[in-house]
Enzyme design. Structure first.
Site, PDB file in Angstrom:
ATOM      1  CB  SER A 160      32.822  30.261  35.421  1.00  0.00           C
ATOM      2  OG  SER A 160      33.249  30.761  36.659  1.00  0.00           O
ATOM      3  CD  GLU A 243      40.868  33.453  34.977  1.00  0.00           C
ATOM      4  OE1 GLU A 243      41.825  32.693  35.218  1.00  0.00           O
ATOM      5  OE2 GLU A 243      39.729  33.285  35.438  1.00  0.00           O
TER       6      GLU A 243
HETATM    7  C1  FAD Z   1      32.560  33.578  40.622  1.00  0.00           C
HETATM    8  C2  FAD Z   1      33.782  32.704  40.550  1.00  0.00           C
HETATM    9  C3  FAD Z   1      34.103  32.088  39.370  1.00  0.00           C
HETATM   10  C4  FAD Z   1      35.209  31.241  39.288  1.00  0.00           C
HETATM   11  N1  FAD Z   1      35.463  30.606  38.100  1.00  0.00           N
HETATM   12  C5  FAD Z   1      36.463  29.707  38.034  1.00  0.00           C
HETATM   13  C6  FAD Z   1      36.677  28.942  36.840  1.00  0.00           C
HETATM   14  O1  FAD Z   1      35.954  29.094  35.853  1.00  0.00           O
HETATM   15  N2  FAD Z   1      37.649  28.027  36.815  1.00  0.00           N
HETATM   16  C7  FAD Z   1      38.459  27.817  37.889  1.00  0.00           C
HETATM   17  O2  FAD Z   1      39.349  26.970  37.781  1.00  0.00           O
HETATM   18  N3  FAD Z   1      38.292  28.524  39.044  1.00  0.00           N
HETATM   19  C8  FAD Z   1      37.305  29.448  39.132  1.00  0.00           C
HETATM   20  N4  FAD Z   1      37.101  30.159  40.300  1.00  0.00           N
HETATM   21  C9  FAD Z   1      37.947  29.864  41.452  1.00  0.00           C
HETATM   22  C10 FAD Z   1      38.875  30.979  41.859  1.00  0.00           C
HETATM   23  O3  FAD Z   1      39.954  31.088  40.970  1.00  0.00           O
HETATM   24  C11 FAD Z   1      39.305  30.682  43.288  1.00  0.00           C
HETATM   25  O4  FAD Z   1      38.168  30.797  44.105  1.00  0.00           O
HETATM   26  C12 FAD Z   1      40.369  31.615  43.758  1.00  0.00           C
HETATM   27  O5  FAD Z   1      41.580  31.413  43.073  1.00  0.00           O
HETATM   28  C13 FAD Z   1      40.617  31.482  45.284  1.00  0.00           C
HETATM   29  O6  FAD Z   1      40.814  30.152  45.627  1.00  0.00           O
HETATM   30  P1  FAD Z   1      39.975  29.492  46.818  1.00  0.00           P
HETATM   31  O7  FAD Z   1      38.529  29.773  46.591  1.00  0.00           O
HETATM   32  O8  FAD Z   1      40.401  28.070  46.928  1.00  0.00           O
HETATM   33  O9  FAD Z   1      40.402  30.284  48.116  1.00  0.00           O
HETATM   34  P2  FAD Z   1      41.726  30.069  48.960  1.00  0.00           P
HETATM   35  O10 FAD Z   1      42.897  29.943  48.070  1.00  0.00           O
HETATM   36  O11 FAD Z   1      41.480  28.970  49.929  1.00  0.00           O
HETATM   37  O12 FAD Z   1      41.841  31.459  49.700  1.00  0.00           O
HETATM   38  C14 FAD Z   1      41.053  31.787  50.855  1.00  0.00           C
HETATM   39  C15 FAD Z   1      41.456  33.177  51.318  1.00  0.00           C
HETATM   40  O13 FAD Z   1      42.841  33.199  51.694  1.00  0.00           O
HETATM   41  C16 FAD Z   1      43.556  34.195  50.963  1.00  0.00           C
HETATM   42  N5  FAD Z   1      44.889  33.702  50.620  1.00  0.00           N
HETATM   43  C17 FAD Z   1      45.204  32.483  50.113  1.00  0.00           C
HETATM   44  N6  FAD Z   1      46.522  32.388  49.893  1.00  0.00           N
HETATM   45  C18 FAD Z   1      47.069  33.580  50.249  1.00  0.00           C
HETATM   46  C19 FAD Z   1      48.388  34.116  50.250  1.00  0.00           C
HETATM   47  N7  FAD Z   1      49.413  33.391  49.829  1.00  0.00           N
HETATM   48  N8  FAD Z   1      48.569  35.381  50.678  1.00  0.00           N
HETATM   49  C20 FAD Z   1      47.531  36.139  51.134  1.00  0.00           C
HETATM   50  N9  FAD Z   1      46.241  35.678  51.150  1.00  0.00           N
HETATM   51  C21 FAD Z   1      46.013  34.425  50.719  1.00  0.00           C
HETATM   52  C22 FAD Z   1      42.738  34.426  49.712  1.00  0.00           C
HETATM   53  O14 FAD Z   1      42.961  35.717  49.186  1.00  0.00           O
HETATM   54  C23 FAD Z   1      41.307  34.246  50.226  1.00  0.00           C
HETATM   55  O15 FAD Z   1      40.861  35.448  50.826  1.00  0.00           O
HETATM   56  C24 FAD Z   1      36.017  31.024  40.412  1.00  0.00           C
HETATM   57  C25 FAD Z   1      35.691  31.677  41.635  1.00  0.00           C
HETATM   58  C26 FAD Z   1      34.593  32.499  41.705  1.00  0.00           C
HETATM   59  C27 FAD Z   1      34.257  33.170  43.017  1.00  0.00           C
END
Ligand code: FAD
Length: 396
Positions: A160, A243
């Site tokens: 972001s 955060e």
């Molecule tokens: C609008 C937006 C802004 C963002 N801004 C930033 C930013 O500025 N900087 C940055 O670095 N990141 C940013 N992110 C990233 C965000 O932190 C990640 O999307 C988030 O941490 C989830 O990681 P992932 O998308 O890789 O999903 P994954 O980790 O692949 O997860 C996929 C699904 O599996 C579930 N899951 C995963 N592991 C587990 C577990 N151990 N137990 C139960 N369920 C689990 C998750 O809840 C999710 O539903 C942003 C995301 C969004 C949507």
């Protein structure tokens, strides 16, 4: 208000630069639908001389050394005035700032904190990668030492604000031969440096300030390393705890208050209908519970304690309240909520399309529940098979 008191000083300072708040002031939250940086810069710049935007920070770094009680007085006074959506500045003010105060050198604090406080430098957070989101300790972007410098190559995603940020708060792997949590180091990098390429992604609410960031043999001075080599996970944990609190606070904050839905309900005649009244009452109760959860999280932060699992509770509640409030508004608007072009419809529709992301950004709802399960309820931890093995020996 006693003349010469802090309340008097704050009110006088705010009156000279801000407009009084109206119940129905236009809303943008989390930068949704707008990338206009100017109002936030003007606001922070106006507050900077008094250290009002970051009152708990030391004076030397742009704050005013305020105590928790003083912060409450300042916050109460500020709430009387219209404040812009500070989303573009949030990483700097609420994530990088507190983290630098905890982990950076004095030289770095002097260099980086005052421009954050005055709005002149915007930071983004380069943590997530295609293979490292919830499992953030799996970051693969590689930083290799080269004398007094580091050479960084890798890919970040969901960054972001990267589309307009001046600085990036980076997590990179500096030692792949040790277990994942111990081989990470944090850096502050210049987004304009050669080797940084930002490719904006478009979200369903239309925003495009959220990007993929490619780092290709980027040179970062060792002077821009935050915390010890291999100490990046500790730095990241401080950042993430801050955060969570900030996302919870913003999503539940004045921006999407239930008061605005109540105004909408009155304007549209829905407040006379018992079914809408019932849902409005439930939204109001949820938002009050939210407010108290946030108070608890804030009291801890203001007492100088590192934010703990209550930040996860605040974030979960904040996400639920945000989603519930915008769904209620869309329901009241009816078909015009999805197809209409009046100002109310456009505003609530953007918020409606933004709401699901609150349950993902800053750590998903599932991850917050894991934290509460393990750290508050004392449930058995999830099985973790890769924490003791060298990162480069774990199949991925
Ligand atoms: C609008 C937006 C802004 C963002 N801004 C930033 C930013 O500025 N900087 C940055 O670095 N990141 C940013 N992110 C990233 C965000 O932190 C990640 O999307 C988030 O941490 C989830 O990681 P992932 O998308 O890789 O999903 P994954 O980790 O692949 O997860 C996929 C699904 O599996 C579930 N899951 C995963 N592991 C587990 C577990 N151990 N137990 C139960 N369920 C689990 C998750 O809840 C999710 O539903 C942003 C995301 C969004 C949507």
């Amino acid at each position: 208000v006693a003349p010469g008191s802090l309340r008097d000083e704050a009110r006088t300072a705010f009156e000279s630069v801000l407009r009084p708040r109206r119940t129905n002031s236009p809303v943008t939250v989390l930068g949704a639908g707008a990338d206009d940086l100017a109002p936030g810069i003007a606001f922070l710049d106006a507050l900077a001389p008094g250290g009002w935007a970051v009152p708990t920070w030391p004076r030397a770094y742009g704050g005013r050394d305020a105590t928790p009680d003083q912060v409450s007085v300042i916050a109460e006074e500020l709430a009387r005035f219209e404040t812009p959506d500070l989303y573009p500045f949030l990483v700097g003010l609420h994530v990088v700032g507190p983290t630098l105060l905890a982990a950076a050198t004095d030289e770095q604090r002097r260099r980086w904190l005052p421009p954050i406080a005055s709005g002149s430098e915007i930071w983004c957070q380069l943590f997530s990668e295609p293979g490292a989101g919830s499992d953030l300790a799996n970051v693969a972007a590689r930083a290799e030492r080269d004398g007094d410098q580091w050479r960084v190559t890798g890919q970040k995603v969901w960054s972001s604000r990267a589309a307009y940020a001046h600085r990036g708060f980076l997590l990179a792997r500096t030692d792949p031969t040790v277990p994942k949590h111990t081989g990470i180091t944090a850096f502050g990098l210049a987004m304009a440096a050669p080797g940084v390429e930002v490719r904006p992604l478009r979200q369903m609410n239309g925003d495009a300030h959220f990007s993929e960031v490619f780092l290709d043999d980027l040179v970062v001075d060792d002077a821009d390393r935050i915390g010890p080599v291999g100490g990046g996970w500790g730095v990241a944990r401080t950042a993430l705890a801050n955060e969570r609190g900030a996302v919870g606070a913003v999503s539940a904050g004045t921006g999407v208050s239930t008061g605005r839905v109540e105004v909408l309900a009155r304007d549209r005649g829905a407040s006379r209908d018992p079914r809408w009244r019932d849902r409005l009452a439930a939204a109001h109760a949820g938002s009050e519970a939210d407010r108290f959860t946030r108070h608890r999280a804030r009291a801890r932060a203001e007492a100088g304690q590192t934010p703990g699992p209550e930040g996860s509770g605040a974030k979960l509640r904040g996400s639920a309240t945000f989603k519930g409030t915008v769904e209620l508004a869309l329901g009241i608007l009816g078909p015009s909520g999805v197809a209409g072009s009046d100002v109310d419809a456009l505003e609530w529709r953007t918020l409606f399309l933004t709401a699901p992301s609150i349950s993902i950004r800053g750590g998903t709802d599932e991850i917050q529940r894991n934290i509460i399960g393990e750290r508050v309820l004392g449930l058995p931890p999830e099985p973790r098979v890769d924490t003791d093995r060298p990162w480069n020996e774990v199949p991925r």
